[in-house]
Design a protein around this motif. Structure first.
Motif, mmCIF file in Angstrom:
data_model
loop_
_atom_site.group_PDB
_atom_site.id
_atom_site.type_symbol
_atom_site.label_atom_id
_atom_site.label_comp_id
_atom_site.label_asym_id
_atom_site.label_seq_id
_atom_site.Cartn_x
_atom_site.Cartn_y
_atom_site.Cartn_z
ATOM 1 N N VAL A 75 0.841 -1.207 0.000
ATOM 2 C CA VAL A 75 0.000 0.000 0.000
ATOM 3 C C VAL A 75 0.878 1.260 0.000
ATOM 4 C CG1 VAL A 75 -1.686 1.314 1.371
ATOM 5 C CG2 VAL A 75 -1.975 -1.143 1.063
ATOM 6 N N GLU A 76 2.034 1.167 0.646
ATOM 7 C CA GLU A 76 2.958 2.310 0.680
ATOM 8 C C GLU A 76 3.919 2.306 -0.511
ATOM 9 O OE1 GLU A 76 4.838 1.952 4.500
ATOM 10 O OE2 GLU A 76 2.922 2.174 5.540
ATOM 11 N N ILE A 77 4.348 1.133 -0.940
ATOM 12 C CA ILE A 77 5.355 1.041 -2.010
ATOM 13 C C ILE A 77 4.764 1.299 -3.396
ATOM 14 C CG2 ILE A 77 6.920 -0.565 -3.209
ATOM 15 C CD1 ILE A 77 7.503 -1.764 -0.393
ATOM 16 N N LEU A 78 3.596 0.753 -3.674
ATOM 17 C CA LEU A 78 3.013 0.872 -5.028
ATOM 18 C C LEU A 78 2.931 2.316 -5.533
ATOM 19 C CD1 LEU A 78 0.265 -1.886 -4.870
ATOM 20 C CD2 LEU A 78 2.217 -1.851 -6.425
ATOM 21 N N PRO A 79 2.427 3.271 -4.717
ATOM 22 C CA PRO A 79 2.328 4.646 -5.228
ATOM 23 C C PRO A 79 3.674 5.275 -5.590
ATOM 24 C CG PRO A 79 0.942 4.363 -3.278
ATOM 25 C CD PRO A 79 1.811 3.157 -3.375
ATOM 26 N N THR A 80 4.785 4.688 -5.103
ATOM 27 C CA THR A 80 6.108 5.254 -5.415
ATOM 28 C C THR A 80 6.657 4.731 -6.742
ATOM 29 O OG1 THR A 80 7.445 3.517 -4.351
ATOM 30 C CG2 THR A 80 6.631 5.307 -2.931
ATOM 31 N N LEU A 81 6.036 3.680 -7.283
ATOM 32 C CA LEU A 81 6.523 3.106 -8.546
ATOM 33 C C LEU A 81 5.997 3.922 -9.722
ATOM 34 C CD1 LEU A 81 5.968 -0.695 -7.784
ATOM 35 C CD2 LEU A 81 8.041 0.642 -7.444
ATOM 36 N N LYS A 82 6.855 4.084 -10.720
ATOM 37 C CA LYS A 82 6.479 4.936 -11.856
ATOM 38 C C LYS A 82 6.568 4.228 -13.209
ATOM 39 C CE LYS A 82 6.003 8.844 -9.453
ATOM 40 N NZ LYS A 82 5.603 8.188 -8.212
ATOM 41 N N GLU A 83 7.535 3.300 -13.333
ATOM 42 C CA GLU A 83 7.753 2.680 -14.641
ATOM 43 C C GLU A 83 6.626 1.722 -14.993
ATOM 44 O OE1 GLU A 83 11.691 1.048 -15.488
ATOM 45 O OE2 GLU A 83 12.381 2.052 -13.680
ATOM 46 N N LYS B 296 -6.142 -10.035 0.723
ATOM 47 C CA LYS B 296 -7.409 -10.046 -0.047
ATOM 48 C C LYS B 296 -8.202 -8.752 0.135
ATOM 49 C CE LYS B 296 -6.437 -14.330 -0.900
ATOM 50 N NZ LYS B 296 -5.037 -14.094 -0.603
ATOM 51 N N GLY B 297 -8.154 -8.205 1.344
ATOM 52 C CA GLY B 297 -8.923 -6.991 1.626
ATOM 53 C C GLY B 297 -8.423 -5.766 0.877
ATOM 54 N N LYS B 298 -7.216 -5.869 0.295
ATOM 55 C CA LYS B 298 -6.611 -4.711 -0.406
ATOM 56 C C LYS B 298 -6.709 -4.837 -1.924
ATOM 57 C CE LYS B 298 -4.954 -2.947 3.490
ATOM 58 N NZ LYS B 298 -3.790 -3.517 4.136
ATOM 59 N N TYR B 299 -7.366 -5.870 -2.430
ATOM 60 C CA TYR B 299 -7.382 -6.095 -3.887
ATOM 61 C C TYR B 299 -7.886 -4.890 -4.694
ATOM 62 C CZ TYR B 299 -5.740 -10.945 -4.360
ATOM 63 O OH TYR B 299 -4.964 -12.070 -4.410
ATOM 64 N N PRO B 300 -8.938 -4.183 -4.259
ATOM 65 C CA PRO B 300 -9.373 -3.015 -5.049
ATOM 66 C C PRO B 300 -8.289 -1.932 -5.135
ATOM 67 C CG PRO B 300 -11.156 -3.737 -3.635
ATOM 68 C CD PRO B 300 -9.925 -4.490 -3.201
ATOM 69 N N PHE B 301 -7.563 -1.724 -4.041
ATOM 70 C CA PHE B 301 -6.462 -0.747 -4.068
ATOM 71 C C PHE B 301 -5.346 -1.230 -5.002
ATOM 72 C CE2 PHE B 301 -2.284 0.687 -2.662
ATOM 73 C CZ PHE B 301 -2.447 2.072 -2.722
ATOM 74 N N PHE B 302 -5.006 -2.520 -4.903
ATOM 75 C CA PHE B 302 -3.967 -3.070 -5.779
ATOM 76 C C PHE B 302 -4.366 -2.915 -7.246
ATOM 77 C CE2 PHE B 302 -2.906 -6.323 -2.195
ATOM 78 C CZ PHE B 302 -2.169 -5.368 -1.515
ATOM 79 N N LEU B 303 -5.645 -3.114 -7.528
ATOM 80 C CA LEU B 303 -6.131 -2.969 -8.904
ATOM 81 C C LEU B 303 -5.945 -1.543 -9.406
ATOM 82 C CD1 LEU B 303 -7.601 -3.992 -11.444
ATOM 83 C CD2 LEU B 303 -9.753 -3.406 -10.310
ATOM 84 N N LYS B 304 -6.293 -0.589 -8.569
ATOM 85 C CA LYS B 304 -6.162 0.828 -8.955
ATOM 86 C C LYS B 304 -4.710 1.129 -9.338
ATOM 87 C CE LYS B 304 -6.452 4.045 -5.677
ATOM 88 N NZ LYS B 304 -5.524 5.165 -5.550
ATOM 89 N N GLU B 305 -3.775 0.653 -8.524
ATOM 90 C CA GLU B 305 -2.357 0.882 -8.794
ATOM 91 C C GLU B 305 -1.893 0.093 -10.023
ATOM 92 O OE1 GLU B 305 -0.052 3.032 -7.302
ATOM 93 O OE2 GLU B 305 -1.940 3.855 -6.567
ATOM 94 N N ALA B 306 -2.402 -1.135 -10.165
ATOM 95 C CA ALA B 306 -2.030 -1.964 -11.323
ATOM 96 C C ALA B 306 -2.477 -1.295 -12.629
ATOM 97 C CB ALA B 306 -2.656 -3.348 -11.206
ATOM 98 N N LEU B 307 -3.672 -0.720 -12.620
ATOM 99 C CA LEU B 307 -4.182 -0.050 -13.821
ATOM 100 C C LEU B 307 -3.336 1.183 -14.161
ATOM 101 C CD1 LEU B 307 -8.013 -0.332 -13.180
ATOM 102 C CD2 LEU B 307 -6.745 -1.446 -15.020
#
Length: 199
Positions: free
Chosen positions: A99-107, A118-129
């Protein structure tokens, strides 16, 4: 790659009940990986590094896998395993909360594999998209969660996880830029291929 070491790591993980990707799930994913030959893969949830090591076989030349794990002991074990198998030049392990690392990724990435809380899947999806390349693929493992997600399961203990997994399925199924299949392999696998990337 040292296949013998990889098999030992798999055996040990199964004996110790550490969740690793199921063979049938891996087989399905391999069919897509052979076609896309990803240059860069993002994995959310490293565990002992087994799936990331399996994915290295399908990387394009000089390809790389970034994988995120928050449990320090798992990170240490994954790093040891990656060295044993001889793929440390292809895998970069980030230690910390996704949750903290994903927003720092850019490439951008050609493939994202979601296999964490499992409870974070919607957030992970937002970052994956945000991070996925045009025509990339997002995989989400354990999407049917022991069958609870498609049933009327509503017990308190798993309620949040089930609700969030249902939300994930709804979002990937209704997103006009994704072509999504929910496959009943392993504990359920959502395969979402990007049709076109909107600016």
């Amino acid at each position: 790659m040292n296949q013998q070491e990889l098999e030992k790591i798999k055996k040990k993980a199964l004996e110790e009940h550490i969740p690793i990707i199921m063979d049938e799930t891996l087989e399905v994913m391999e069919k897509y990986l052979v076609k896309i030959r990803p240059q860069k893969i993002l994995e959310i949830g490293t565990a002992v590094g087994y799936s990331a090591m399996c994915f290295t076989r399908f990387l394009a030349e000089n390809g790389r896998i970034d994988t995120i794990e928050r449990e320090a002991d798992r990170v240490k074990e994954a790093k040891d395993n990656v060295k044993k198998v001889g793929v440390e030049d292809k895998i970069c392990i980030y230690e910390g909360d996704a949750v903290e690392i994903l927003p720092t990724l850019k490439e951008p990435y050609d493939m994202v594999f979601i296999d964490a809380a499992k409870g974070k899947y919607p957030f992970f999806l937002k970052e994956a998209l945000r991070l996925i390349h045009s025509h990339g693929i997002i995989f989400a493992d354990n999407i049917l969660y022991k069958g609870y997600v498609l049933s009327d399961y509503n017990k308190h203990k798993q309620r949040t996880a089930v609700r969030n997994l249902r939300e994930y399925i709804k979002e990937v199924s209704e997103n006009p830029n994704l072509e999504t299949e929910i496959l009943e392999v392993g504990d359920g696998l959502a395969v979402s291929q990007v049709k076109k990337k909107e600016c």
